[in-house]
Motif scaffolding. Structure first.
Motif, PDB file in Angstrom:
ATOM      1  N   VAL A  19      13.556  10.559  49.769  1.00 38.57           N
ATOM      2  CA  VAL A  19      13.171   9.683  51.549  1.00 38.57           C
ATOM      3  C   VAL A  19      14.055  11.239  52.700  1.00 38.57           C
ATOM      4  N   PRO A  20      13.386  11.643  53.147  1.00 36.00           N
ATOM      5  CA  PRO A  20      14.479  12.143  53.975  1.00 36.00           C
ATOM      6  C   PRO A  20      15.514  11.427  54.435  1.00 36.00           C
ATOM      7  N   ASP A  21      16.389  11.550  55.074  1.00 36.74           N
ATOM      8  CA  ASP A  21      17.671  11.116  55.826  1.00 36.74           C
ATOM      9  C   ASP A  21      17.128  10.180  56.791  1.00 36.74           C
ATOM     10  N   ALA A  22      16.146  10.913  57.718  1.00 34.28           N
ATOM     11  CA  ALA A  22      15.479   9.844  59.284  1.00 34.28           C
ATOM     12  C   ALA A  22      14.552   8.882  58.872  1.00 34.28           C
ATOM     13  N   LYS A  23      14.338   9.316  57.687  1.00 36.13           N
ATOM     14  CA  LYS A  23      13.568   7.582  57.371  1.00 36.13           C
ATOM     15  C   LYS A  23      13.576   6.371  56.517  1.00 36.13           C
ATOM     16  N   GLN A  24      14.496   6.578  55.769  1.00 36.65           N
ATOM     17  CA  GLN A  24      16.122   6.213  54.965  1.00 36.65           C
ATOM     18  C   GLN A  24      15.602   4.183  55.155  1.00 36.65           C
ATOM     19  N   ASP A  25      16.202   4.258  56.742  1.00 35.46           N
ATOM     20  CA  ASP A  25      16.112   3.010  56.885  1.00 35.46           C
ATOM     21  C   ASP A  25      14.910   2.520  57.287  1.00 35.46           C
ATOM     22  N   MET A  26      13.510   2.877  57.552  1.00 35.98           N
ATOM     23  CA  MET A  26      12.660   2.598  58.246  1.00 35.98           C
ATOM     24  C   MET A  26      11.977   2.482  56.494  1.00 35.98           C
ATOM     25  N   ALA A  27      12.319   3.014  55.093  1.00 43.34           N
ATOM     26  CA  ALA A  27      11.518   3.066  54.074  1.00 43.34           C
ATOM     27  C   ALA A  27      12.414   1.417  52.859  1.00 43.34           C
TER      28      ALA A  27
END
Length: 173
Positions: A19-27
């Motif tokens: 998962v792209p770093d920018a979307k890790q928290d959301m994921a």
């Protein structure tokens, strides 16, 4: 699903990417919400998340005796059977309660049966592990009508015990 060899499971084949770093928290939040793991350690930023970006093949094992390849389109467009859907109840609890209620009755459905156990149930029927002579076989028992809850499954099993097996299923989907 169920536990052990009676567990329904699927193996998905495709491409897995981080998962792209920018979307890790959301994921991570989606993962925790889906799996009720709000305090788990593997949901921390120490462990990067990955995602299956495309599904090319699906290999379905529905417990004892049900094994087949499923198209990716069929897999992606299917819905969980309400009887087995965890949103409406624990499938293992359902199975245990059914066996508690019917363990002495359902073996009577089969000639020469010395033991029988319900190993899976869905809206159309149940699979039973039946001991005949010195070996076990898996028997599929169709319900007379669709079942969508624990109570309606009991109604269908009682009907089978009273009226016998249903040879064809009405309005097959």
């Amino acid at each position: 699903g169920w536990r052990g060899l009676a567990s329904a499971r699927v193996t998905l084949f495709g491409t897995v990417r981080r998962v792209p770093d920018a979307k890790q928290d959301m994921a991570r939040e989606l993962f925790k919400a889906k799996h009720c793991e709000g305090t788990s350690s593997y949901g921390t930023s120490e462990f990067p998340l990955y995602m299956l970006t495309d599904i090319q093949d699906c290999y379905f094992v529905g417990g004892y005796g049900t094994v087949k390849w499923v198209s990716s389109i069929d897999y992606l467009t299917c819905n969980a059977d309400r009887v087995c859907d965890r949103r409406f109840g624990d499938p293992l609890d359902t199975l245990n309660k059914l066996n508690e209620l019917y363990r002495h009755k359902v073996p009577l459905l089969f000639s020469d049966c010395t033991r029988g156990k319900i190993i899976s149930v869905d809206q159309k029927g149940m699979d039973m592990r039946v001991k005949k002579d010195d070996h076990f076989v898996i028997q599929r028992v169709r319900f007379h009508e669709y079942a969508d809850s624990f109570e309606s499954v009991k109604v269908q099993i009682d009907r089978i015990l009273k009226d016998g097996f249903k040879s064809t299923f009405p309005n097959a989907r």
